[in-house]
Design a protein around this motif. Sequence first.
Motif, PDB file in Angstrom:
ATOM      1  N   ALA A   1       1.080   6.913 -10.308  1.00  0.00           N
ATOM      2  CA  ALA A   1       1.853   6.427  -9.168  1.00  0.00           C
ATOM      3  C   ALA A   1       1.139   5.275  -8.470  1.00  0.00           C
ATOM      4  O   ALA A   1       1.751   4.260  -8.114  1.00  0.00           O
ATOM      5  CB  ALA A   1       2.108   7.565  -8.188  1.00  0.00           C
ATOM      6  N   GLY A   2      -0.155   5.429  -8.280  1.00  0.00           N
ATOM      7  CA  GLY A   2      -0.917   4.387  -7.604  1.00  0.00           C
ATOM      8  C   GLY A   2      -0.950   3.084  -8.384  1.00  0.00           C
ATOM      9  O   GLY A   2      -0.698   2.003  -7.844  1.00  0.00           O
TER      10      GLY A   2
ATOM     11  N   VAL B   1       9.227   2.851 -10.997  1.00  0.00           N
ATOM     12  CA  VAL B   1       8.759   1.820 -10.064  1.00  0.00           C
ATOM     13  C   VAL B   1       9.216   0.444 -10.532  1.00  0.00           C
ATOM     14  O   VAL B   1       9.690  -0.378  -9.736  1.00  0.00           O
ATOM     15  CB  VAL B   1       7.222   1.848  -9.935  1.00  0.00           C
ATOM     16  CG1 VAL B   1       6.756   0.779  -8.959  1.00  0.00           C
ATOM     17  CG2 VAL B   1       6.735   3.201  -9.479  1.00  0.00           C
TER      18      VAL B   1
ATOM     19  N   CYS C   1      -6.387  11.600  -3.209  1.00  0.00           N
ATOM     20  CA  CYS C   1      -5.687  10.474  -2.576  1.00  0.00           C
ATOM     21  C   CYS C   1      -6.672   9.424  -2.095  1.00  0.00           C
ATOM     22  O   CYS C   1      -6.458   8.215  -2.266  1.00  0.00           O
ATOM     23  CB  CYS C   1      -4.842  10.968  -1.407  1.00  0.00           C
ATOM     24  SG  CYS C   1      -3.394  11.938  -1.887  1.00  0.00           S
TER      25      CYS C   1
ATOM     26  N   VAL D   1       4.722   8.053  -1.696  1.00  0.00           N
ATOM     27  CA  VAL D   1       4.297   9.138  -2.579  1.00  0.00           C
ATOM     28  C   VAL D   1       4.512  10.465  -1.857  1.00  0.00           C
ATOM     29  O   VAL D   1       3.744  10.837  -0.971  1.00  0.00           O
ATOM     30  CB  VAL D   1       2.820   8.991  -2.991  1.00  0.00           C
ATOM     31  CG1 VAL D   1       2.413  10.130  -3.919  1.00  0.00           C
ATOM     32  CG2 VAL D   1       2.579   7.645  -3.664  1.00  0.00           C
TER      33      VAL D   1
ATOM     34  N   ASP E   1       0.845  -1.194   0.000  1.00  0.00           N
ATOM     35  CA  ASP E   1       0.000   0.000   0.000  1.00  0.00           C
ATOM     36  C   ASP E   1       0.880   1.242   0.000  1.00  0.00           C
ATOM     37  O   ASP E   1       1.868   1.310   0.748  1.00  0.00           O
ATOM     38  CB  ASP E   1      -0.914   0.028   1.226  1.00  0.00           C
ATOM     39  CG  ASP E   1      -1.969  -1.057   1.178  1.00  0.00           C
ATOM     40  OD1 ASP E   1      -2.423  -1.382   0.066  1.00  0.00           O
ATOM     41  OD2 ASP E   1      -2.317  -1.597   2.245  1.00  0.00           O
ATOM     42  N   PRO E   2       0.543   2.254  -0.804  1.00  0.00           N
ATOM     43  CA  PRO E   2       1.390   3.448  -0.849  1.00  0.00           C
ATOM     44  C   PRO E   2       1.312   4.256   0.439  1.00  0.00           C
ATOM     45  O   PRO E   2       0.231   4.451   0.994  1.00  0.00           O
ATOM     46  CB  PRO E   2       0.815   4.246  -2.028  1.00  0.00           C
ATOM     47  CG  PRO E   2      -0.610   3.789  -2.138  1.00  0.00           C
ATOM     48  CD  PRO E   2      -0.605   2.347  -1.723  1.00  0.00           C
TER      49      PRO E   2
ATOM     50  N   ARG F   1      -6.824   5.622  -3.515  1.00  0.00           N
ATOM     51  CA  ARG F   1      -6.695   4.513  -2.569  1.00  0.00           C
ATOM     52  C   ARG F   1      -7.888   3.555  -2.691  1.00  0.00           C
ATOM     53  O   ARG F   1      -7.726   2.335  -2.627  1.00  0.00           O
ATOM     54  CB  ARG F   1      -6.587   5.043  -1.138  1.00  0.00           C
ATOM     55  CG  ARG F   1      -5.256   5.731  -0.839  1.00  0.00           C
ATOM     56  CD  ARG F   1      -5.222   6.242   0.597  1.00  0.00           C
ATOM     57  NE  ARG F   1      -5.158   5.160   1.552  1.00  0.00           N
ATOM     58  CZ  ARG F   1      -5.418   5.287   2.843  1.00  0.00           C
ATOM     59  NH1 ARG F   1      -5.796   6.457   3.332  1.00  0.00           N
ATOM     60  NH2 ARG F   1      -5.318   4.258   3.647  1.00  0.00           N
TER      61      ARG F   1
ATOM     62  N   ARG G   1      10.024   5.745  -4.267  1.00  0.00           N
ATOM     63  CA  ARG G   1       9.335   7.018  -4.045  1.00  0.00           C
ATOM     64  C   ARG G   1       9.187   7.731  -5.381  1.00  0.00           C
ATOM     65  O   ARG G   1      10.140   7.874  -6.135  1.00  0.00           O
ATOM     66  CB  ARG G   1      10.114   7.912  -3.084  1.00  0.00           C
ATOM     67  CG  ARG G   1       9.609   9.370  -3.080  1.00  0.00           C
ATOM     68  CD  ARG G   1      10.554  10.328  -3.800  1.00  0.00           C
ATOM     69  NE  ARG G   1       9.848  11.523  -4.271  1.00  0.00           N
ATOM     70  CZ  ARG G   1      10.435  12.694  -4.470  1.00  0.00           C
ATOM     71  NH1 ARG G   1      11.718  12.859  -4.223  1.00  0.00           N
ATOM     72  NH2 ARG G   1       9.735  13.695  -4.947  1.00  0.00           N
TER      73      ARG G   1
ATOM     74  N   VAL H   1       3.855   2.660  -6.661  1.00  0.00           N
ATOM     75  CA  VAL H   1       4.790   3.482  -5.882  1.00  0.00           C
ATOM     76  C   VAL H   1       4.585   3.199  -4.396  1.00  0.00           C
ATOM     77  O   VAL H   1       3.451   3.144  -3.910  1.00  0.00           O
ATOM     78  CB  VAL H   1       4.589   4.982  -6.184  1.00  0.00           C
ATOM     79  CG1 VAL H   1       5.409   5.835  -5.225  1.00  0.00           C
ATOM     80  CG2 VAL H   1       4.967   5.300  -7.624  1.00  0.00           C
ATOM     81  N   ASP H   2       5.669   3.032  -3.670  1.00  0.00           N
ATOM     82  CA  ASP H   2       5.596   2.692  -2.248  1.00  0.00           C
ATOM     83  C   ASP H   2       5.508   3.910  -1.342  1.00  0.00           C
ATOM     84  O   ASP H   2       4.906   3.857  -0.271  1.00  0.00           O
ATOM     85  CB  ASP H   2       6.838   1.878  -1.856  1.00  0.00           C
ATOM     86  CG  ASP H   2       6.960   0.605  -2.673  1.00  0.00           C
ATOM     87  OD1 ASP H   2       6.226  -0.347  -2.395  1.00  0.00           O
ATOM     88  OD2 ASP H   2       7.794   0.583  -3.612  1.00  0.00           O
TER      89      ASP H   2
END
Length: 470
Positions: free
Chosen positions: A336-337, A299, A369, A344, A88-89, A373, A310, A341-342
Amino acid sequence: MTRPTLATLVPEEIEKIKAASLEILERTGVNIDHIEAREVLQAAGAKVEGERVYFPPKLVMEAIAKAPRQFTIHARNPSKNITVGAGDPVLAPGYGAPYVTLASGLRRKATFVDFIKFAKLSGSSANMGISGGVLVEPSDVAEKDRHNAMLYACIVNSDKPFMGSATGEKHAKDTLRMAGILFDGEKGILKQPVMISLINTITPLMLDERMVGALIAYAEAGQPVIIASLGMAGATSPATLASALALQNAEILAGITLAQTIREGTPVVYGSASSITEMRNGSLSIGAPEGAWIIATAVQIAHSYGLPCRAGGCLTDSKILDLQASYESMMSLQAAGMAGVDFVLHAAGILESYMSMSMEKFIMDDELCSMVRRFLRGTKLDVDDLAVQLIHDVGPGGQFLTSDHTYQNFRTEFWQPTLSNRETYDQWRLNDSLPMINQAEKRVNEIVDNYEIPYLDKSIERKLKEMAGI
């Protein structure tokens, strides 16, 4: 449940970039403006000529293998601990902007009052896992005291993990002392990761004394560091995206190799911040589609090494909170999601290519965000989730609005906005019909005015305040 995945290159293409990076490190090398760092790397097998350090591929690959794939950062409130690299980021607010942009569009220098407000917005967010670092650069605090004042504000106004100062060895050690006061009282020895710090390279192929000094201090203390490269394709990096990635990768690997040489097992994050140059004026463009593509590809590269990454955030080149700010921010955050990406950074608040922060945009980005998510969470596929029997019982032409199944599941299955408006037009007109930016402005005031500062022992707070010089 399978998480949505965005891949931009096949493994063979990723290997080409990695091979090019190793060639750059061995053949061209990196200028490192720090005597101790050069000596440590030379002792480990690197070739050193003046400030230039040449990295043998074997040294680099052995260093990468020593870094953990995931690690936990501990908060003073254990329920706020975060794990980087677990799938999960981890989301962190904007970082480093010297200006604040108001809802009116006016831009001014940031102040310490602004910093505290951003700390409260971050502390109140259900999405931000980190309270912050340099949320903004408070111009009204002397530079020699600024790093301690900012850290104090982050610690006091939130019980989440925080980011340490990376502006030199002394500032890093000040951060470590303050963290020691918070977690270990008079002992001042950190037994576990309690913060993360951002170490930036200078593209092309340079590590300066301040950043290296901070990196060494944090590595010796066992605290995680993000090794990040910000190349501007067409200016500080070559114009092709492949070459920009190869150069970025080389810089990051140089920093990771140094961190592991200083202390084996130092938690590190592979940090990608590169994008393209706006060739009409020579400025950095972080809202470009090429930047989102670099995020996704970085990534893949990081994960191929077994490293957390990141990248990303709600990135935009827009100067105000407008449609451009919205669509660019969502593009980079969604990329990114989906790419995985770990960590952000710049997940909320950033405007104007990292130059400014907006409280109203922070609120709107926080909503983005939450949306991303939810998208990444997907859904379960158990028998009850598939609801085949329910569909059979209701049959053609029926409805599910009044079923027990709907009542039992809609609260957890459906994303509920806190800012976005889903009313009918008539309801919207009856309920003030406020434009989004005004709703966000109202929400900022509500959070700041009603924010409850988490409990902190008064003796600890007093010591931190004395060190911060406030």
